[in-house]
Enzyme design. Structure first.
Site, PDB file in Angstrom:
ATOM      1  N   ASP A   1      -0.325  -3.825   1.599  1.00  0.00           N
ATOM      2  CA  ASP A   1      -1.688  -3.347   1.355  1.00  0.00           C
ATOM      3  C   ASP A   1      -2.725  -4.242   2.025  1.00  0.00           C
ATOM      4  OD1 ASP A   1      -0.985  -1.108  -0.078  1.00  0.00           O
ATOM      5  OD2 ASP A   1      -1.238  -2.035  -2.031  1.00  0.00           O
ATOM      6  N   ASP A   2      -2.463  -5.543   2.090  1.00  0.00           N
ATOM      7  CA  ASP A   2      -3.404  -6.458   2.740  1.00  0.00           C
ATOM      8  C   ASP A   2      -3.719  -6.011   4.162  1.00  0.00           C
ATOM      9  OD1 ASP A   2      -3.569  -8.097   0.541  1.00  0.00           O
ATOM     10  OD2 ASP A   2      -2.407  -9.747   1.394  1.00  0.00           O
TER      11      ASP A   2
ATOM     12  N   GLU B   1       6.474  -1.566  -3.726  1.00  0.00           N
ATOM     13  CA  GLU B   1       5.027  -1.722  -3.758  1.00  0.00           C
ATOM     14  C   GLU B   1       4.758  -2.758  -4.835  1.00  0.00           C
ATOM     15  OE1 GLU B   1       0.860   0.671  -4.560  1.00  0.00           O
ATOM     16  OE2 GLU B   1       2.668   1.246  -5.651  1.00  0.00           O
TER      17      GLU B   1
ATOM     18  N   ASN C   1      -7.161   8.242  -3.346  1.00  0.00           N
ATOM     19  CA  ASN C   1      -7.975   7.588  -4.358  1.00  0.00           C
ATOM     20  C   ASN C   1      -9.421   7.409  -3.908  1.00  0.00           C
ATOM     21  OD1 ASN C   1      -5.996   7.442  -6.316  1.00  0.00           O
ATOM     22  ND2 ASN C   1      -5.190   5.502  -5.559  1.00  0.00           N
TER      23      ASN C   1
ATOM     24  N   LEU D   1      10.029   1.620  -4.648  1.00  0.00           N
ATOM     25  CA  LEU D   1       9.704   1.470  -6.055  1.00  0.00           C
ATOM     26  C   LEU D   1       8.205   1.276  -6.206  1.00  0.00           C
ATOM     27  CD1 LEU D   1      12.794   0.907  -5.933  1.00  0.00           C
ATOM     28  CD2 LEU D   1      12.458  -0.651  -7.854  1.00  0.00           C
ATOM     29  N   ASP D   2       7.580   2.182  -6.922  1.00  0.00           N
ATOM     30  CA  ASP D   2       6.133   2.205  -7.072  1.00  0.00           C
ATOM     31  C   ASP D   2       5.640   1.094  -7.994  1.00  0.00           C
ATOM     32  OD1 ASP D   2       3.481   3.728  -6.902  1.00  0.00           O
ATOM     33  OD2 ASP D   2       3.835   3.707  -9.069  1.00  0.00           O
TER      34      ASP D   2
END
Length: 588
Positions: A317-318, A291, A393, A253-254
């Site tokens: 992400d960390d 996420e 990105n 799930l974004d």
């Protein structure tokens, strides 16, 4: 799933059509001729039409004013503004009928974009690459979002018709064939889904169901109001639809942090419970992943099986950010939060999951971020060095391989692929590909100009530095530049990296995976000279130990400092070479 509220449903003698349109006065079904729909309770319109079979195409006409596709369309042959097609999901002849999935601890994930994975850019073409994934040691193929988006090119996060796999990649049966072939090879297949917004083109819900949205805004558009019963059902049914009709093994799930207040019981909780019921009824192993920039440890439970409100794991992400700063020295944007001591941050991520567990984030102007995560299982975290976001990105969409020293990247891989967290690679990372993955889309007119201008504003410095080298996201050539360079896999550098990744994943499969159930976080330490040490208590009582020199200089080492049997890297001598990694298992 005949109990679905949304979408066209085949019946014994035709097709049943339903549309939730609480703001509409009149709705007509457009087939060969208009058919008025009956208005029922709570804004539902419906009709049953005998003789309508799979393959029929239809639209809804709202108040004699606008013709729209079905928001729960199963397929859009002519893009988001075209007619919806009735699909007979029961007609696909599944071959992997005994497949029930794999335990979560066996997951070694690769994230892919269907349109970039092969030159053809289709579901069917991906089938020819599945054996490569299996031979590499991958056990889970993750697809970036497929929900129908405007145009022929998109990352997938601009989907507007959540139930319709985009026609740019093939038909529904082609997607099922990919999943079926993956299952026959022992591969799980996960799908990335977006429940925090609808894309900017092709979403007509605001015209006839404005209560779908709140006044709040996400970075990508109007927020969705999951306090509304029908809106919540639309998302939950969508999750079940992908898992049931297409037999996906799990969902990612974004950006759930972008979903606003959801009521006393969150939609995410209800979705997990509904998926858990499906898993229990079918005897399948189904995995739900988040996420979540909020680092909400309370949403996770790797051992809850089937799901009962929690999620198996979260993209960490960390972990990525700390490694990226260590390997590249970059400190712009969110990387500033990790520039003080990236090695110490890597150690914390290895020792207890998140780096930010309630600390203030400078990037977020002092906002406290995260919750304590050390009591979770290590498998509640998906660790990676690259993904679509962290490559795409960037102004040029350049990969880590183009930014960091090869030996350093290999050391990072040796830690990521053997640590007890779930590892994830981005497509072609296994052979060290340098194929870029810049952002691309296929909008037109004012929307295209807005996207282009937004990129110029976001990457003003890069445009000043690189000029025309910065890809135009609207140019078809930008997508073409992302298509994987499969021949480079056979070049010397590609063969060397692929051999390394295969060896690491083989060690993981033999030595780590059998011990992951019941594993727990331990401790990790980072020294000023670049020495990193860590240990975890595994489910069978063994201790997994890591020693690594994450610096460009050799480090003195005392013989006998590390106990256990070597499983990777051998035994350090009196000095530990630069960027070297040693793994041991202590079964005492």
């Amino acid at each position: 799933m005949n109990e679905r509220q949304f979408g066209a449903r085949l019946t014994s003698d035709g097709t049943s059509f339903r549309l939730w349109a609480p703001a509409a006065r009149r709705v007509d079904l457009l087939l060969d001729q208009p058919h008025p729909l009956r208005r029922g309770e709570d804004g539902w319109f419906s009709t049953d039409i005998p003789g309508v079979k799979a393959g029929a195409r239809y639209k809804f006409r709202i108040d004699d004013d606008i013709d729209v596709p079905d928001p729960a369309s199963a397929f859009q042959p002519d893009d988001v503004a075209g007619a919806s097609e009735v699909i007979d999901h029961a007609s696909y002849p599944w071959r992997a009928t005994d497949w029930r999935g794999r335990p979560w601890q066996e997951a070694a994930v690769i994230e892919t974009h269907v349109g970039s994975f092969t030159r053809q850019g289709t579901y069917r073409a991906m089938i020819g690459k599945l054996d490569h994934l299996v031979e590499t040691g991958i056990t889970a193929l993750e697809l970036m979002p497929l929900a129908d988006f405007a145009g022929a090119r998109n990352w997938g996060y601009d989907g507007v018709l959540w139930y319709a796999p985009d026609s740019a990649y093939g038909r529904p049966d082609d997607l099922k064939a990919l999943i079926d072939e993956a299952h026959q090879r022992g591969l799980m297949v996960f799908l990335d889904v977006v429940y925090n917004h609808f894309g900017p083109e092709g979403n007509y819900l605001g015209r006839y169901a404005p209560s779908f949205f709140t006044e709040a805004q996400t970075p990508w558009g109007s927020a969705i109001d999951y306090r509304v019963r029908e809106v919540r059902a639309f998302a939950i049914e969508n999750a079940l639809y992908w898992l049931d009709e297409y037999r996906f093994d799990g969902l990612r799930l974004d950006a759930v942090h972008a979903i606003p207040e959801q009521g006393e019981i969150s939609m995410l909780h209800d979705l997990s419970v509904a998926v858990g019921k499906l898993a229990a009824e079918t005897g399948r192993l189904i995995h739900l992943v988040l996420e979540n920039d909020d680092n909400a440890a309370s949403a996770l439970d790797a051992g809850q099986d089937p799901p009962q409100g929690k999620y198996r794991a979260q993209w960490n992400d960390d972990y990525h950010h700390a490694w990226h700063v260590l390997l590249t020295g970059e400190s712009h944007g969110y990387y500033r939060d990790y520039q003080r001591s990236p090695l110490a941050d890597i150690a914390r991520a290895l020792a207890s999951g998140f780096v930010y567990q309630g600390e203030a984030s400078a990037h977020r102007k002092g906002q406290l971020r995260g919750e304590p995560s050390g009591k979770l299982a290590p498998t509640a975290f998906i660790n990676f060095l690259q993904n679509h976001d962290q490559i795409g990105n960037r102004a040029l969409g350049d990969r880590l391989e183009s930014l960091a020293d090869t030996k350093a990247v290999e050391a990072a891989l040796a830690i990521t692929l053997l640590a007890p967290m779930i590892p994830m690679l981005f497509m072609a990372e296994e052979w060290g590909s340098r194929t870029p993955f810049p952002f691309f889309c296929d909008f037109h007119g004012d929307l295209a100009d807005a996207v282009r201008n937004g990129r110029h504003k976001e990457f003003a410095g890069a445009y000043a530095k690189y000029g025309d080298e910065v890809p135009d996201p609207l140019d078809p050539a930008t997508l073409r530049s992302t298509i994987l360079d499969w021949p480079s896999r056979n070049e010397p550098a590609g063969q060397k990296r692929l051999a390394l990744v295969r060896q690491l994943l083989a060690v993981r499969r033999r030595k780590i995976v059998p011990r992951l159930a019941g594993a727990a976080f331990g401790d990790a330490h980072a020294a000023d000279n670049g020495l990193l040490t860590a240990g975890w208590r595994m489910g069978d009582g063994a201790t997994l130990r890591l020693s690594a020199n994450l610096s460009a200089s050799e480090i003195a080492h005392k013989s006998g400092e590390t106990a256990g049997t070597p499983i990777w890297g051998g035994t350090p001598d009196e000095t530990i070479p630069a960027w070297s990694v040693f793994w041991r298992l202590d079964t005492r």
